[in-house]
Design an enzyme around this catalytic site. Sequence first.
Site, PDB file in Angstrom:
ATOM      1  N   PRO A   9      82.779  43.013  81.319  1.00 33.83           N
ATOM      2  CA  PRO A   9      81.449  42.394  81.311  1.00 33.83           C
ATOM      3  C   PRO A   9      80.296  43.388  81.477  1.00 33.83           C
ATOM      4  CG  PRO A   9      82.478  42.044  83.422  1.00 33.83           C
ATOM      5  CD  PRO A   9      83.504  42.731  82.568  1.00 33.83           C
ATOM      6  N   CYS A  10      80.051  44.196  80.462  1.00 35.82           N
ATOM      7  CA  CYS A  10      78.942  45.145  80.526  1.00 35.82           C
ATOM      8  C   CYS A  10      77.597  44.437  80.547  1.00 35.82           C
ATOM      9  CB  CYS A  10      79.021  46.134  79.362  1.00 35.82           C
ATOM     10  SG  CYS A  10      79.087  45.379  77.731  1.00 35.82           S
TER      11      CYS A  10
END
Length: 357
Positions: free
Chosen positions: A324-325
Amino acid sequence: MLEPPDADRLYAALLARDPAFDGRAWVGVATTGIFCRLTCPARKPRPENCRWFADPRAAQQAGFRPCRRCDPLAGAADGTPDAAAGGQGLARRLMAMIRADPSRRWSEADLAGLGLDPSTVRRAFRRQFGQSFLQMARGERLRESLRTLSGDRDLIEAQLDAGFDSASGFRAAFARLFGHPPHLMRGPADLAADWIDTPLGGMIAIADDAALHLLEFTDRKALPEGLRRLSALCGGRIGLGRRAVTDQLETQLDAFFAGRQPRFSVPLRLHGTGFQRRVWQQLQTIPAGQTRSYAGLAAEIGQPSATRAVARANATNRLALVVPCHRVIGADGSLTGYAGGLWRKRRLIEAERAYAG
């Protein structure tokens, strides 16, 4: 999960005149009896005087008059429910038409023939999906070609089924997406590429029997380069089709967007340097509903001076959502660059607040 944002978020968007909220919400000012777009240049009301509406019709039914400066009824001259909904209903109706005939080659003339203004349609789609109607239609045609090519159909037949007028046009569109022409993706392969629909747009998933190697939004500009690199790493052996991992991923994505499952357990293969893998693994520890700054992430991996390197590793992540950047933001709380588009990052962070709650 993808519900309208709360009043605090809407008020912040009103103060910032955030264009991402244009067409998604309207504000009525109790002291003047006027309702506006959130991008209106007029003087801003106090928060306690704001009333929030999902469409102009609801604002009018509540007794508010349209603002003359921002013209919140623009595009609603025909009085149709689609127009009154600020383009959202229009976008949904046209998307249904695309999906009913995914091989159709749409043009602006077709829209005009339906009595629609192409520029209005373009704005509605960009607000709703981050890309134009014609881009969405081309993506649907390309997805249809993926379905056809994953079987034993002849390439020319696949080309015609996908709605492309020429073999060169078909190959060009395919090459732009995958980095090489379609005939190189037929036959035995170690990795299989397939399309997955999500509420935020189509995604390409590439997996083998053991793990997921890539998950990207199909409109990401760096997608072809990422596919070329992955192809080089595995000797060019990327084919079309599904693996059990792809099915597992699709189930988990459905649960994530439905608000039932904040974490992904699908096995991953992280292609990168040792430093990049450490950053990506740390990203996976950020709970849904929380965010980190780049500096904070650098400190968490024990390298507080490596903020820029952490930002570069974040930008080269090829496993969207599952790594989850999008949960990394600026030190001042601002939404910094996201390869999938800031509109997606904003919607993901807003939606994940439900998990935090």
